[in-house]
Design a protein around this motif. Structure first.
Motif, PDB file in Angstrom:
ATOM      1  N   ARG A  55       0.816  -1.219   0.000  1.00 20.00           N
ATOM      2  CA  ARG A  55       0.000   0.000   0.000  1.00 20.00           C
ATOM      3  C   ARG A  55       0.847   1.265   0.000  1.00 20.00           C
ATOM      4  O   ARG A  55       0.448   2.286  -0.532  1.00 20.00           O
ATOM      5  N   THR A  67       3.688   3.119  -4.953  1.00 23.95           N
ATOM      6  CA  THR A  67       2.864   3.298  -6.140  1.00 23.95           C
ATOM      7  C   THR A  67       2.808   1.994  -6.931  1.00 23.95           C
ATOM      8  O   THR A  67       3.542   1.038  -6.653  1.00 23.95           O
ATOM      9  N   ASN A  91       5.628  -0.921  -6.943  1.00 25.52           N
ATOM     10  CA  ASN A  91       5.294  -2.308  -6.648  1.00 25.52           C
ATOM     11  C   ASN A  91       5.868  -3.251  -7.692  1.00 25.52           C
ATOM     12  O   ASN A  91       6.413  -4.303  -7.358  1.00 25.52           O
ATOM     13  N   ARG A 107      -0.307   5.661  -9.455  1.00 25.28           N
ATOM     14  CA  ARG A 107      -1.420   5.568  -8.513  1.00 25.28           C
ATOM     15  C   ARG A 107      -1.102   4.611  -7.373  1.00 25.28           C
ATOM     16  O   ARG A 107      -0.342   3.647  -7.545  1.00 25.28           O
ATOM     17  N   PRO A 108      -1.731   4.803  -6.205  1.00 26.22           N
ATOM     18  CA  PRO A 108      -1.627   3.788  -5.146  1.00 26.22           C
ATOM     19  C   PRO A 108      -2.494   2.590  -5.517  1.00 26.22           C
ATOM     20  O   PRO A 108      -3.616   2.758  -6.011  1.00 26.22           O
TER      21      PRO A 108
END
Length: 293
Positions: free
Chosen positions: A110, A113, A117, A166-167
């Motif tokens: 989490r 980004t 990841n 984006r997350p």
């Protein structure tokens, strides 16, 4: 989900080589607290093969998958990877061995980004050491740029490049699944272990996933654990069927589909009986058409 991948524009030479990876699991037995979870189970994933692992709930699929990942150590049996026995397989060794996996959940971080990841999955190809990264020496900067490019390419391959900044927890679940798959593919594995990749996907997304898995087999071997029988029958070259921790059938989709022991095992499962029985009885023609197409 993305269209089937091509080799055009790739920067990694592995994609230009035919797959050679071979995984053998022989006589695998596992017990938890005296209760047998697997008993003398064997399967072989041949180079460039999509090998499906199926069975009703509680059959032992996840346990065998976890043995292949090094999460569970078998009480008996052998794991042989490219001709060498793996006596103490651990998850931390998978990337160095050329093995990547996805889990039933997405397992994304989490605090990072989407792009970050995926970059985590590319560490197999990192050239700079920990100290270089810590002190931000030029070699580390170049290494990070190269890994970032690999991660961006993996996301683009799965039509997820627009989400790079984006997350992950802000994205729809099917997109998170794509990101998790990109994180596995960015390591350029020789063997891809997929644990229920179709969960939470629509029928159209599942069809696109099937096309992708078939295309991936041109450059890697795949072990697929999946509940959706139509997907399994369409994409797999070989299937191993478990029931109550024992191997009850193995062969091509057509052979498994025609095996009375398989039908009996699924008819005895109280979950999704109608769907599984229908898939087992009707997907033979679709499977053949899918692999030919």
């Amino acid at each position: 989900m993305a269209q089937p991948p091509t080799t055009a524009g790739r920067s990694t030479p592995h994609h230009d080589r035919p797959p050679t990876a071979r995984l053998e699991m022989t006589g695998i037995s596992v017990a938890f607290g005296g209760v047998s979870a697997l008993s003398d189970v064997s399967l072989t994933v041949e180079p460039g093969q999509v090998h499906g692992l199926i069975g009703p709930n509680g059959a032992g699929k996840t346990t065998l998958f976890n043995v292949a990942c090094g999460l569970v150590r078998p009480d008996a049996g052998r794991i042989v990877w490219n001709g060498a026995e793996l006596r103490r397989l651990r998850p931390s060794r998978l990337a160095r061995l050329g093995i990547a996996r996805t889990l039933q959940g997405v397992g994304l971080f989490r605090g990072l980004t989407v792009l970050e990841n995926v970059m985590v999955g590319a560490h197999r190809h990192a050239r700079a050491g920990f100290l270089s990264a810590l002190f931000a020496v030029p070699t580390s900067d170049r290494d990070e740029a190269r890994l970032r490019a690999r991660a961006e390419a993996a996301l683009d391959e799965l039509d997820a490049g627009a989400y790079a900044g984006r997350p992950p927890d802000a994205l729809p679940y099917p997109v998170q699944k794509r990101v998790a798959l990109a994180r596995a593919l960015v390591s350029d594995p020789d063997l891809l272990l997929l644990d229920e990749p179709a969960s939470g996907l629509s029928e159209e997304e599942m069809r696109e996933l099937g096309d992708l898995i078939r295309a991936l087999s041109a450059r890697m071997s795949v072990l697929l654990v999946e509940h959706h029988m139509d997907l399994v029958m369409r994409v797999c070259d070989q299937i191993t069927v478990l029931d109550s921790g024992r191997q009850i059938a193995a062969g091509t989709p057509a052979q498994v589909q025609a095996d009375p022991a398989v039908t009996e095992a699924y008819l005895g499962d109280e979950v999704d009986v109608a769907a599984d029985a229908a898939a087992l009885s009707t997907s033979g023609t679709a499977a053949a058409d899918g692999r030919e197409g």
